[in-house]
Design a protein around this motif. Structure first.
Motif, short mmCIF file in Angstrom:
data_model
loop_
_atom_site.label_atom_id
_atom_site.label_comp_id
_atom_site.label_asym_id
_atom_site.label_seq_id
_atom_site.Cartn_x
_atom_site.Cartn_y
_atom_site.Cartn_z
N SER A 35 -37.60 -62.01 -13.65
CA SER A 35 -38.63 -62.82 -12.99
C SER A 35 -38.51 -62.76 -11.47
O SER A 35 -39.46 -63.08 -10.75
N GLU A 36 -37.33 -62.39 -10.95
CA GLU A 36 -37.06 -62.31 -9.51
C GLU A 36 -37.14 -63.67 -8.82
O GLU A 36 -37.28 -63.76 -7.60
N LEU A 37 -37.02 -64.76 -9.57
CA LEU A 37 -37.15 -66.10 -8.99
C LEU A 37 -35.82 -66.62 -8.45
O LEU A 37 -34.78 -66.43 -9.06
N TYR A 38 -35.87 -67.27 -7.31
CA TYR A 38 -34.74 -68.04 -6.79
C TYR A 38 -35.18 -69.50 -6.56
O TYR A 38 -34.34 -70.37 -6.31
N ALA A 39 -36.47 -69.72 -6.67
CA ALA A 39 -37.04 -71.07 -6.57
C ALA A 39 -38.40 -71.04 -7.23
O ALA A 39 -39.04 -69.99 -7.36
N TYR A 40 -38.83 -72.23 -7.65
CA TYR A 40 -40.12 -72.32 -8.35
C TYR A 40 -40.59 -73.77 -8.30
O TYR A 40 -39.81 -74.69 -8.51
N LEU A 41 -41.89 -73.95 -8.04
CA LEU A 41 -42.49 -75.28 -8.07
C LEU A 41 -43.20 -75.46 -9.40
O LEU A 41 -44.23 -74.82 -9.66
N GLY A 42 -42.64 -76.30 -10.26
CA GLY A 42 -43.24 -76.54 -11.56
C GLY A 42 -44.20 -77.71 -11.55
O GLY A 42 -44.45 -78.33 -10.51
#
Length: 487
Positions: A160-167
Motif C-alpha cells: 500500500s506504500e502507506l505511512y499515514a492515513y486519514l480514516g
C-alpha cells in the motif's frame, strides 16, 4: 473476508482548529512529522515545511500540494500560524528564532499529535523495539475488516506504500515515541508496551530507571475505562506492573506461562512463522500463521491480536488478516536475489535491508538470517546511528556485530548530534578488531559506488548482503537494486 456485523462504517468527524489555517513543519521529512503533516493536509489545512533532505515522505507530501523548502530560512514561515518542530531540530534554527520574534505559536511534534488525536479513540504503541511493525499490523487488521482507522507510523507499509492515513472511523492508531519523552503528552484509551530497554538513554541521564518512571507516568494517564497491554516477557515491564499500582485493566502477552495471552509451540519454517496462542481466561487455543520470520514478529503479532480481540474483532478474522500482513519496508526487507558475474562465474546474493540500529534489534536480525539460511555467509554493511547510542552501548555493539562473517562499518550517522569522543566509527572498528572474532572493514569511501566495488571482492556466491542501519544507508541498497549488481 466479511466485515464483522457490529463494525458499521460511520464517518467520524472531529472539530477543526478554526483559527488555524497555515501550519509549517520544521523537519518535515521525518516519519513522525511527515505523518502528522499528511493527516493535516487530508483534513484540509494548508501545510508547508522545511528540511535538508528529500525522501519518500517529502516527495509524497509535495504530490499532495505541500510546499517544502530544502533549507531552513526565515522567509519560509511568512503567513504561518503555527510552527511544528521536530525534536531533532535545535533551538538555534533560523525559523524557530524568526517565529519567536513574530510571536508565532511554536509546538512540538508530540503536542500536535495530541491535538489531532484528542477526539479519537486513541491506540498507541510504545516500547524500545517493535513499535512500527506492531502499529502497522494493528492498522492492517482494522483496515482489512472495515474499521477504516486513522494511523501514523514510523515505517512504510509494503504494497500500500502507506505511512499515514486519514480514516473515517473513531479509531486513531499510532506509535508513540519515547526517545525524547514526548509520548507522555498523549492521552490514548489503549496503550501497548512492547518492551523497555536501554535505548535513548542519552535523554534519560543514562539511567534506565528514569526511563521506566516516564513509562509509569504515561501509563497512569490511561483513563479508568481504557486498557494497557504489555509484553510480560520483558523484565523491566514485569517489574513495573508488579511494583506499582498502574491500572485496573492490564492484559499481558508473551511466551511466559503466566501471560494472559500466551504464545507456545513457535516454529519458524523458512520465512514463515507458525505458533499457537492460548487465551487463558477463556481457555481458547488458536493457531497463528505469519508470512514473517522471527520470534520478535511473533510478539508483535500477538500484541496486535490482543488489542484487536479486546475491541471485539472475531478471532478468526484477526488470524486471517495477520496471515496476509505484507510487512514493513526496511524491517527485514528482502529486496531480492540477484545474479552477478565475477571472474567469468555467475554468483547469487540475497539482498536484505533492515532499519535496526540497537544491538538487540541487530542481534535478532542476524539470528533470524542464521535460522532461515544456516549455510550462507552474512556480509553486513552497518551504519551506526548517533554517537551517543554508539558509546552508551559500545560493548553490546562489539559482541553483536562480531557475529557476522564480513562487516563493513560506515561513518556514524549523527542525526544532528555533536561529535562524541569514543562514539565514532573508528572507535567501534578498533573495539571489534580487538575483540578478535572478525576484522571489520572501515575506510573513507568517496561515494557508495566505491563501497559496492569493495564488497564485490567479498562475495562468494553463497551470500546474504545485509544493509543495516537507520540513517541514509538505504541509498546503498537502492543503488544496488537499480544496478542489479552490475558494475
Amino acid at each position: 473476508m466479511k466485515r464483522n456485523n457490529f463494525l458499521k462504517k460511520v464517518n467520524y468527524i472531529t472539530p477543526k482548529m478554526d483559527n488555524i489555517k497555515n501550519i509549517h513543519f520544521v523537519g518535515i521529512g521525518g516519519s513522525g512529522m511527515g505523518g502528522i503533516a499528511y493527516i493535516l493536509v487530508k483534513k484540509g489545512y494548508k501545510v508547508s515545511g522545511s528540511d535538508i533532505i528529500s525522501n519518500t515522505i517529502t516527495n509524497n507530501l509535495i504530490s499532495l500540494g505541500v510546499k517544502i523548502y530544502f533549507q531552513h530560512n526565515i522567509n519560509n514561515i511568512n503567513n504561518v500560524n503555527v510552527l511544528v518542530v521536530s525534536s531533532a531540530i535545535k533551538n538555534n534554527n533560523p525559523e524557530i528564532i524568526a517565529a519567536k520574534k513574530k510571536n508565532i505559536i511554536i509546538i512540538s511534534r508530540a503536542k500536535m499529535l495530541f491535538e489531532i488525536m484528542r477526539f479519537y479513540y486513541g491506540i498507541t504503541i510504545t516500547g524500545s523495539h517493535g513499535k512500527t511493525t506492531t502499529t502497522a499490523m494493528i492498522y492492517y487488521i482494522y483496515s482489512l475488516l472495515g474499521l477504516d482507522p486513522t494511523f501514523i507510523n514510523g515505517g512504510i507499509l509494503k504494497k500500500s506504500e502507506l505511512y499515514a492515513y486519514l480514516g473515517t472511523s473513531k479509531y486513531f492508531i499510532t506509535e508513540a515515541d519515547e526517545s525524547d519523552a514526548s509520548f507522555i503528552n498523549l492521552r490514548p484509551i489503549i496503550n501497548i508496551i512492547t518492551n523497555i530497554e536501554d535505548e535513548h538513554l542519552d535523554f534519560y541521564q543514562n539511567n534506565i530507571e528514569i526511563l521506566k518512571k516516564k513509562f509509569l507516568y504515561f501509563l497512569k494517564k490511561i483513563p479508568f475505562y481504557g486498557c494497557i497491554i504489555v509484553c510480560i516477557d520483558n523484565t523491566s515491564i514485569r517489574n513495573l506492573i508488579k511494583n506499582n499500582l498502574i491500572h485496573n485493566n492490564i492484559i499481558t502477552y508473551g511466551f511466559s506461562k503466566d501471560a494472559d495471552v500466551r504464545i507456545y509451540n513457535y516454529q519458524q519454517n523458512g520465512l514463515k512463522s507458525k505458533f499457537f496462542l492460548l487465551k487463558t481466561k477463556e481457555n481458547i487455543s488458536l493457531e497463528v500463521n505469519l508470512n514473517l520470520p522471527g520470534y520478535h514478529n511473533v510478539l508483535n503479532a500477538t500484541a496486535a491480536f490482543t488489542v484487536s480481540s479486546y475491541i471485539g474483532i472475531r478471532n478468526k478474522d484477526i488470524l486471517k488478516a495477520l496471515e496476509n500482513f505484507p510487512g514493513i519496508k526496511r524491517r527485514f526487507d528482502i529486496l531480492g536475489t540477484f545474479k552477478y558475474k565475477k571472474n567469468n562465474l555467475i554468483g547469487n546474493v540475497i539482498l536484505i535491508e533492515d532499519y535496526g540500529h540497537h544491538p538487540t534489534e541487530i542481534n535478532i536480525t542476524i539470528n533470524t538470517i542464521r535460522t532461515v539460511w544456516p549455510r550462507k555467509k552474512i556480509i553486513m554493511i552497518f551504519q551506526p546511528h548517533r554517537y551517543s547510542r554508539t558509546i552508551n552501548l559500545f560493548n553490546k555493539f562489539i559482541r553483536v556485530l562480531s557475529n557476522v562473517d564480513v562487516l563493513y562499518i560506515l561513518n556514524v550517522y549523527s542525526a544532528g548530534e555533536d561529535y562524541i569522543i569514543g562514539g565514532d566509527s573508528i572507535s567501534l572498528f578498533n573495539g571489534i578488531k580487538n575483540y578478535g572474532k572478525i576484522i571489520p572493514i572501515f575506510g573513507i569511501w568517496k561515494n557508495y559506488n566505491e563501497i559496492i566495488l569493495s564488497l564485490y571482492s567479498k562475495l562468494t556466491g553463497n551470500d546474504i548482503l545485509l544493509i543495516q542501519g537507520a540513517g541514509d544507508i538505504n541509498n546503498i541498497s537502492s543503488l544496488l537494486v537499480k544496478k542489479k549488481f552490475k558494475l
